[in-house]
Design a protein around this motif. Structure first.
Motif, PDB file in Angstrom:
ATOM      1  N   GLU B  58       0.559  -1.037   0.173  1.00 58.89           N
ATOM      2  CA  GLU B  58       0.330   0.090   0.021  1.00 58.89           C
ATOM      3  C   GLU B  58       1.099   1.168   0.467  1.00 58.89           C
ATOM      4  N   VAL B  59       0.655   1.976  -0.861  1.00 56.14           N
ATOM      5  CA  VAL B  59       1.210   3.198  -0.981  1.00 56.14           C
ATOM      6  C   VAL B  59       2.001   4.173   0.253  1.00 56.14           C
ATOM      7  N   SER B  60       0.475   4.207   1.108  1.00 56.63           N
ATOM      8  CA  SER B  60       0.526   4.485   2.678  1.00 56.63           C
ATOM      9  C   SER B  60       1.793   4.114   3.652  1.00 56.63           C
ATOM     10  N   THR B  61       2.316   2.960   3.093  1.00 52.85           N
ATOM     11  CA  THR B  61       3.677   2.342   3.922  1.00 52.85           C
ATOM     12  C   THR B  61       4.886   2.792   3.553  1.00 52.85           C
ATOM     13  N   LEU B  62       4.851   3.537   2.647  1.00 55.39           N
ATOM     14  CA  LEU B  62       5.811   3.893   2.037  1.00 55.39           C
ATOM     15  C   LEU B  62       6.209   5.341   2.235  1.00 55.39           C
ATOM     16  N   ALA B  63       8.061   5.103   2.123  1.00 58.14           N
ATOM     17  CA  ALA B  63       8.840   6.768   2.006  1.00 58.14           C
ATOM     18  C   ALA B  63       8.647   6.898   1.396  1.00 58.14           C
ATOM     19  N   LEU B  64       8.590   8.337   1.015  1.00 55.56           N
ATOM     20  CA  LEU B  64       8.103   8.692  -0.681  1.00 55.56           C
ATOM     21  C   LEU B  64       9.498   8.973  -1.252  1.00 55.56           C
ATOM     22  N   GLN B  65      10.289   8.358  -1.077  1.00 54.17           N
ATOM     23  CA  GLN B  65      11.422   8.555  -2.243  1.00 54.17           C
ATOM     24  C   GLN B  65      10.944   6.878  -2.555  1.00 54.17           C
ATOM     25  N   ASP B  66      10.390   5.791  -1.877  1.00 55.32           N
ATOM     26  CA  ASP B  66      11.074   5.190  -2.088  1.00 55.32           C
ATOM     27  C   ASP B  66       9.551   4.265  -3.240  1.00 55.32           C
ATOM     28  N   ILE B  67       8.816   4.910  -3.458  1.00 61.23           N
ATOM     29  CA  ILE B  67       7.841   5.578  -4.596  1.00 61.23           C
ATOM     30  C   ILE B  67       8.367   5.330  -5.754  1.00 61.23           C
ATOM     31  N   ASP B  68       7.990   4.258  -6.711  1.00 57.18           N
ATOM     32  CA  ASP B  68       8.143   3.697  -7.876  1.00 57.18           C
ATOM     33  C   ASP B  68       7.025   3.366  -8.336  1.00 57.18           C
ATOM     34  N   LEU B  69       6.834   4.263  -9.705  1.00 57.19           N
ATOM     35  CA  LEU B  69       5.637   4.503 -10.476  1.00 57.19           C
ATOM     36  C   LEU B  69       6.195   4.059 -11.684  1.00 57.19           C
ATOM     37  N   SER B  70       7.792   3.456 -11.963  1.00 55.37           N
ATOM     38  CA  SER B  70       7.552   2.668 -13.593  1.00 55.37           C
ATOM     39  C   SER B  70       7.577   0.546 -13.163  1.00 55.37           C
ATOM     40  N   ASN B  71       6.940   0.324 -11.989  1.00 52.39           N
ATOM     41  CA  ASN B  71       6.819  -1.129 -11.862  1.00 52.39           C
ATOM     42  C   ASN B  71       5.439  -1.034 -12.985  1.00 52.39           C
ATOM     43  N   PRO B  72       5.999  -2.170 -13.527  1.00 49.01           N
ATOM     44  CA  PRO B  72       5.125  -2.706 -14.509  1.00 49.01           C
ATOM     45  C   PRO B  72       3.633  -3.598 -14.217  1.00 49.01           C
TER      46      PRO B  72
END
Ligand code: HEM
Ligand code: FES
Lengths: 106, 469
Positions: B58-72
Motif C-alpha cells: 500500500e502506498v501509505s506504508t512507503l517513504a516518498l523516495q521509495d515510491i516507484d511508478l515505473s513498476n509494470p
C-alpha cells in the motif's frame, strides 16, 4: 461597439460584438459560433482553434510567435492567413474583422 | 578487447545507421540481430531486465523516495490510483533514484504536465518516449521521439493521411467493417470482448488504413504488441528474439506492400486513400523507402500508435459503463451523447500512461530543480485524475462531463496525437453500431491486465450481450 464576422465553412455568417481584451477563440465560444473545439482551453497547445483570416486583416491581427507557428504546422489545412484564435486578442482596432472557419479542426 | 569486434563491427554496425537503399531493410534487421547475439555472447550487450510479479505494498506504508511508478504491475494490481494521488498531493514533482530503468522524475499534476509537454525547448522527446531505452540494436527513428524542426518536417509529410478530410472518405468502410464484426457476435453467451471485438476491429481499421492484405491483418496487432512490450523499455514481457523477428517480418511485408503500390501507380492505376498511396503521391515522401530508418519509423509509429491505444479504449469503454451503470442508462436514453462519451472514455482509460522527456537545461518546477539530462515522465494517467483540473470528480465516469476534451490522453503541444480524430471516429462508430444492436453488454468477471508501465490495457474481458428488443 465594434463587430467581428465569423464565416462557417458552409457559408453561414455569425456577427458578434467585440469584447475588448478577450481572445478571438473565447469570443467565438461565448457567442456560440460552431467550428472551434479549443481542446486546450487557450494554451496554444492543441491547434483546434484554427481560423483563417480575411486577407485584408492578416497584418492587423499581429505577428505569430514560434509556439503558434509550431502548432499551426500540425494542421493540414493551414494557409498563409491561418491563425490560432486563442492567440489573437480582440480590440476595437479589429472592428470589421472577417474570420473564416476551416471545414475541420485537427 | 574481444576478438569478434574488429570482424563484426565494420560490417554490421553501419547498416542500421546509414540509410542505404541497397540492402533490404529486413536483412539489415537480421544483421543487427546477429550482431546483438554476438555481442551478448561475449558479454558486451546491455543486460535486459526481467520483471517478476509480487504483491506491491500500500502506498501509505512507503517513504516518498521509495515510491516507484515505473513498476509494470501497478496498473494490474489496481494500486496506480492511490500511488498517483499520494504524489499529486504530497510531492507533485517527484524523484525516484533507483528504479530498474534508472533515475527519473515523475510529474503528476495536470498543470505541470501541460507545462512540460508544451515546452519542447526545455524538454526533449529524444531519444525515445518510454521510461527505458529501445531494445539495443534496433533503435528506430520515429518523429514522436524527435524535436522540432526535424519532427515538424517528418510529421507534416504524413499527417494528411489521418486528416479529417481523408477520414471522411474512410468512414463508410470503417462502419461496414465494424457492423460486420458486431453482427457475428454471439448473444446471451460468454465471450472475450478483447479478442473478438477490440483486437479484431483495430486490426481491420489498420488494414484499411494501410490497405494491408486483409487476411493477414492479425499480424498488425501482433507486431504492435511485441514492439510495445520490450522489458527494457516499458517493463513488458516480450522477448528480444521475438522482437527482432517481428521487426524483420514487418519490414519485409511493409516494403513489399510499398513496392506493389508503387508498381500499380506506375502502371497508371488510380491511387487509393490508404497511407502508402498518399505517401507515394507526395513529393516529399514518394522515395521514403530509400531512407529505410525513416520508412520503418513511420510504419512502426502508425501501426503501434493506432493499435493498442484504440483497442484498449474499446474495452475500457465497456468496462467503465459496467462500473457506472447509471451512465449506461443515460447513454441508452440519449445516444447523442456518444461523441462526448468517447472523449470521456479516452480520459478515463488513458491508454498510454505517460510520455517521457529529457531536460535540456536545469528547470525549476513546483519547488524542485530538474537537472539538465534528467529523465522526466509526464504521467497523463495521473493528470487525468487531478482534482485540481477537473470540476466534476475525475474518478467518476461521466459521459456528459463538461470540458472533457481538455483531457491529457492525447498529449498537448507539437507531439499532440496525430491520430486523435481517427481514434475518436472509430470509437464513435463502434458505439453507434453497438446501440443499434444490443441492449446491454455485461462484464462477467474482472478483466485481465497487461504487464507494462506504459500501456494501460486489457488482455481479456469476458462479456455477455443481450439483444435489443
Ligand atoms: C485513443 C487512442 C490514442 C491515444 C490515447 C493516443 C495517444 C497518444 C499520445 C499520448 C501521443 C504523444 C503526445 C505527446 O507527446 O504530447 C501520441 C502521439 C501520436 N499518435 Fe496517438 N494515440 C491514439 C491513437 C492513435 C492513432 C489511431 C494513431 C494513428 C493512426 C496515432 C498516431 C500517433 C502518432 C503518429 C503520434 C506522434 C505525433 C507526434 O509526435 O507529432 N495515435 N498519441
Ligand atoms: S485553444 Fe488550443 S491552441 Fe488555441
Amino acid at each position: 461597439m465594434g463587430k467581428i464576422t465569423f464565416v462557417e465553412h458552409s457559408g453561414t455568417a455569425h456577427i458578434v460584438e467585440i469584447a475588448e481584451g478577450q481572445s478571438l477563440m473565447q469570443t467565438a465560444i461565448d457567442n456560440g459560433v460552431p467550428g472551434i473545439d479549443a481542446d486546450c482551453g487557450g494554451a496554444c497547445a492543441c491547434g483546434t482553434c484554427h481560423v483563417i483570416l480575411h486577407s485584408d486583416w492578416v497584418q492587423a491581427a499581429g505577428s505569430i510567435n514560434a509556439d503558434e507557428q509550431g502548432m499551426l504546422g500540425l494542421t493540414p489545412e493551414k494557409t498563409d492567413a491561418s491563425r490560432l484564435a486563442c492567440q489573437i486578442t480582440v480590440s476595437e482596432a479589429l472592428d470589421g474583422l472577417i474570420v473564416h472557419l476551416p471545414e475541420f479542426q485537427m | 578487447m574481444n576478438p569478434l569486434k574488429p570482424l563484426l563491427e565494420p560490417v554490421i554496425q553501419p547498416v542500421l545507421n546509414k540509410a542505404t537503399a541497397i540492402i533490404p531493410i529486413h536483412w539489415q534487421i537480421k544483421g543487427a540481430h546477429a550482431f546483438q547475439h554476438a555481442k551478448n555472447r561475449v558479454g558486451r550487450g546491455r543486460p535486459v531486465p526481467t520483471f517478476k510479479e509480487v504483491p506491491l505494498p500500500e502506498v501509505s506504508t512507503l517513504a516518498l523516495q521509495d515510491i516507484d511508478l515505473s513498476n509494470p504491475f501497478l496498473y494490474r494490481q489496481g494500486l496506480w490510483h492511490s500511488y498517483f494521488k499520494r504524489l499529486r498531493d504530497e510531492c507533485p514533482v517527484h524523484y525516484q533514484k533507483h528504479s530498474p530503468f534508472g533515475p527519473f522524475w515523475s510529474i503528476t499534476r495536470y498543470e505541470d504536465i501541460l507545462f512540460v509537454d508544451t515546452h519542447h525547448d526545455l524538454f526533449s522527446a529524444e531519444p525515445i518516449i518510454s521510461i527505458g531505452p529501445q531494445p539495443e540494436g534496433l533503435e528506430i527513428e520515429t518523429f514522436i521521439a524527435m524535436d522540432p524542426p526535424k519532427h515538424d518536417v517528418q510529421r507534416q509529410a504524413v499527417q494528411g493521411v489521418v486528416a479529417p478530410k481523408n477520414l471522411a472518405q474512410m468512414e463508410a468502410l470503417i462502419r461496414s467493417r465494424t457492423a460486420d464484426v458486431l453482427d457475428q457476435l454471439p448473444i446471451d453467451e460468454p465471450f472475450d470482448w478483447v479478442q473478438k471485438v477490440s483486437i479484431e476491429l483495430t486490426s481491420r481499421m489498420l488494414a484499411t488504413l494501410f490497405d494491408f492484405p486483409f487476411d493477414q491483418r492479425h499480424k498488425l496487432a501482433y507486431w504492435s504488441d511485441v514492439a510495445a512490450g520490450a522489458p527494457e523499455s516499458t517493463g513488458g514481457n516480450a522477448n528480444t528474439d521475438e522482437f527482432f523477428r517481428a521487426a524483420a517480418d514487418m519490414a519485409k511485408q511493409m516494403s513489399l506492400l510499398w513496392r506493389e503500390k508503387e508498381a500499380r501507380k506506375a502502371a497508371g492505376e488510380e491511387p487509393g486513400f490508404d497511407l502508402i498511396s498518399l505517401l507515394l503521391a507526395n513529393d516529399d515522401t514518394r522515395d521514403m523507402i530509400n531512407r529505410p530508418m525513416e520508412f520503418m519509423g513511420n510504419m512502426v509509429l502508425l501501426i503501434i500508435g493506432g493499435n493498442d491505444t484504440t483497442r484498449n479504449s474499446m474495452t475500457g469503454g465497456v468496462f467503465a459503463l459496467n462500473q457506472f451503470p447509471d451512465e449506461f442508462t443515460k447513454l441508452r436514453k440519449n445516444p447523442g451523447l456518444i461523441p462526448n462519451m468517447v472523449s470521456e472514455i479516452i480520459r478515463w482509460q488513458t491508454p498510454l500512461a505517460y510520455m517521457r522527456r529529457v531536460a535540456k537545461q536545469d528547470v525549476a518546477l513546483n519547488g524542485q530543480t530538474i537537472k539538465k539530462g534528467d529523465k522526466v515522465v509526464m504521467w497523463y494517467a495521473s493528470g487525468n485524475r487531478d482534482e485540481r483540473a477537473f470540476e466534476q470528480d475525475p474518478d467518476q465516469f461521466i459521459i456528459d462531463r463538461k470540458n472533457v476534451r481538455k483531457h491529457l490522453s492525447f498529449g498537448f503541444g507539437v507531439h499532440r496525437c496525430m491520430g486523435n480524430r481517427l481514434a475518436e471516429m472509430q470509437l464513435r462508430i463502434l458505439w453507434e453500431e453497438i446501440l443499434k444492436r444490443f441492449d446491454h453488454i455485461e462484464v462477467l468477471d474482472e478483466p485481465g491486465y497487461v504487464q507494462s508501465n506504459f500501456v494501460r490495457g486489457y488482455s481479456t474481458m469476458n462479456v455477455k450481450l443481450s439483444a435489443r428488443h
